[in-house]
Design an enzyme around this catalytic site. Structure first.
Site, short mmCIF file in Angstrom:
data_model
loop_
_atom_site.label_atom_id
_atom_site.label_comp_id
_atom_site.label_asym_id
_atom_site.label_seq_id
_atom_site.Cartn_x
_atom_site.Cartn_y
_atom_site.Cartn_z
N HIS A 1 -4.96 4.88 -12.65
CA HIS A 1 -4.29 4.68 -13.93
C HIS A 1 -4.90 5.56 -15.00
CE1 HIS A 1 -2.66 0.51 -12.64
NE2 HIS A 1 -1.76 1.46 -12.49
N HIS B 1 0.06 6.94 -7.46
CA HIS B 1 -1.03 6.28 -6.73
C HIS B 1 -1.03 6.73 -5.27
CE1 HIS B 1 -2.07 3.74 -10.02
NE2 HIS B 1 -1.00 2.96 -9.96
N HIS C 1 5.60 6.32 -11.03
CA HIS C 1 4.24 5.82 -11.26
C HIS C 1 3.56 5.49 -9.93
CE1 HIS C 1 1.14 3.30 -13.34
NE2 HIS C 1 1.16 2.68 -12.17
N GLU C 2 4.25 4.73 -9.10
CA GLU C 2 3.61 4.29 -7.85
C GLU C 2 3.32 5.46 -6.91
OE1 GLU C 2 2.35 1.51 -7.72
OE2 GLU C 2 3.38 0.60 -9.42
#
Lengths: 416, 88
Positions: A136, A130, A126-127
């Site tokens: 998101h 980014h 997930h990170e």
């Protein structure tokens, strides 16, 4: 998906884990490997490649990874257990761009069976989304949903959802396609060790594939599987290893009992594509990776009670299954679902074959290969006589290993 | 009717919605009250984003979702972008 509005201009990014979790059960090595797999999940869907760099000599890497507590010199202080878990900075020119921070006060886990803790791999994927420029997403299957959704499974097999791929490829394009039009995973350099899951990790060092002495070797749907202890390697039809790092037996073959630590023989059944793994006087049948039923006795295939096998293979010339033990072999008729009468017979029928082979398999070209130690014996298609130059060293021809140094050659076995 | 949310839940909600970009950050030089309409709209956007029924209220499902472990970054990046532009 949502784009942050920034992206990397380059396609090769560097990364480093600067600080590790202080109280986690995960070793530093496991953390590094999980990070590399998490980055690979994005790399395999795009034109991006990631290189781990060692020490902070000169420029810091693009993606600097830290485990930090509370206020840690950015605008997103952590809040202890629960709450916020991690964050990353979008791409850009600022030194902090791409950097990724995990809350050190979380209980970071990997492969937790009891659901305790927070799965580090899932959060890292997930990170890094980014860090590559994604915001998101509200898509139900997206890894970029802001809320922690639990573990996402085996890092080695994890694939991003379509929503995530679309977002990434909007920024960086698609990965170059292979001749098979499938994404590939390339090992990072230096190759990290495979992640150790708590349930299987204790005391099995990773074996050296170049030493040979495999427990079992099988051609499964065109790929050659090399089994050794609780590990295995896969060789693609192109002759390339899927990875120089072995995969864990029990993480792949779902349902194989934990007490089975060695696969003595394996083969893909010709008539229905099922895969049979043998250990001791029993065997297990798999459809794809899933176990069907339980352990079955070798007596089902015509062997005497308590007997084990060194090698099993299906010979395409007659569709029969051969089960080898020591200097003798049995033959099983798959079509009739019964062993052929008149067996066992002497293995010397296979002229030049070594007794008690580690395993025997048939290549995609139809040649039959006997393996033993660090050598192999090739029997050309339709022949039961080995080639005159057998045996040959396995390593250079099969496993991307250096040729053995000039020393005494493996002793040739007397011809029968 | 659903029970009225406690003041604590509303406070949590405003804080949470601001932190993750659903409400604009308070201006440093002036006290700011969120109007009920703006708060309801922000909750609805949050509920839509999280896949919850869009009630516009701090119902138990919404409060529970706000307590879930999550990434620190805001969900709505537009607010932050507006702030940057305003500062420039």
């Amino acid at each position: 998906y949502a784009l942050s509005g920034s992206m990397w201009k380059k396609r090769t990014l560097t990364w480093r884990v600067r600080s590790f979790p202080q109280s986690s059960q995960l070793s530093q090595e496991t953390v590094r490997v999980l990070m590399s797999y998490a980055l690979m999940a994005w790399g395999m869907e795009s034109g991006l490649t990631f290189h781990e760099v060692d020490s902070p000599q000169g420029q810091e890497p693009d993606i600097l990874i830290d485990f930090a507590r509370a206020f840690h010199q950015d605008s997103y202080p952590f809040d202890g257990l629960g709450g916020t878990l991690a964050h990353a900075f979008f791409p850009g020119e600022h030194p902090i761009s791409g950097d990724t921070h995990f809350d050190d006060e979380e209980t970071w886990t990997f492969g937790s069976k009891d659901g305790e803790g927070t799965d580090l791999f899932a959060v890292a994927v997930h990170e890094f989304g980014h860090a590559l420029g994604l915001g998101h997403s509200s898509a139900p299957n997206s890894i970029m949903r802001p809320f922690y959704q639990g573990p996402v499974g085996d890092p080695d097999k994890y694939r991003l959802s379509q929503d995530d791929r679309d977002g990434l490829q909007q920024l960086y394009g698609k990965a170059p396609q292979t001749p098979y039009d499938k994404p590939t995973r390339k090992p990072l350099a230096p190759p990290p060790q495979p992640p150790a899951s708590p349930t299987h990790s204790p005391s099995f060092p990773i074996p050296d594939r170049c030493e040979g002495n495999f427990d079992a070797i099988a051609n499964i749907r065109g790929e050659t599987f090399f089994f050794k202890g609780p590990w295995f390697w896969r060789l693609q039809p192109s002759g390339q290893l899927v990875s120089p790092r072995p995969a864990r037996l029990h993480r792949f073959w779902e349902g194989l009992p934990a007490q089975v630590r060695v696969v003595q023989a394996a083969y893909a059944r010709h008539r229905d594509g099922r895969i049979l793994l043998f250990s001791g006087p029993q065997f297990w049948v798999f459809q794809d990776r899933q176990l069907e039923g339980g352990a079955r006795p070798l007596t089902e295939l015509g062997l005497p009670p308590g007997e084990e096998v060194d090698a099993v293979f299906s010979w395409p010339q007659n569709g029969k299954t051969y089960l080898v033990r020591g200097r003798q072999y049995w033959r099983y008729d798959e079509a009739a679902a019964r062993p052929d009468p008149g067996y066992p017979r002497d293995l010397s029928l296979w002229e030049g074959a070594p007794p008690s082979p580690d395993d025997v398999t048939v290549s995609n070209a139809g040649d039959t290969y006997f393996f033993k130690g660090a050598h192999y014996w090739r029997f050309p298609k339709n022949s039961i006589k080995t080639e005159p130059d057998a045996p040959q060293p396995m390593g250079p021809n099969w496993l991307d290993c250096p040729a053995p140094s000039s020393g005494p050659r493996a002793p040739r076995l007397p011809k029968a | 009717r659903a029970p009225k949310p406690s003041a604590q839940d509303v406070s949590l909600g405003v804080d949470w919605l601001t932190r993750y970009g659903y409400l604009p950050p308070p201006h440093p030089a002036q006290a700011q009250l969120q109007s009920p309409e703006k708060l309801r709209d922000a909750i609805k956007v949050m509920q839509r984003f999280a896949g919850l029924p869009e009630t516009g209220r701090m119902d138990p499902g919404t409060v529970a979702t706000m307590h879930k472990p999550r990434c620190s970054l805001p969900d709505v990046l537009g607010v932050a972008g507006l702030v940057r532009r305003r500062r420039r």
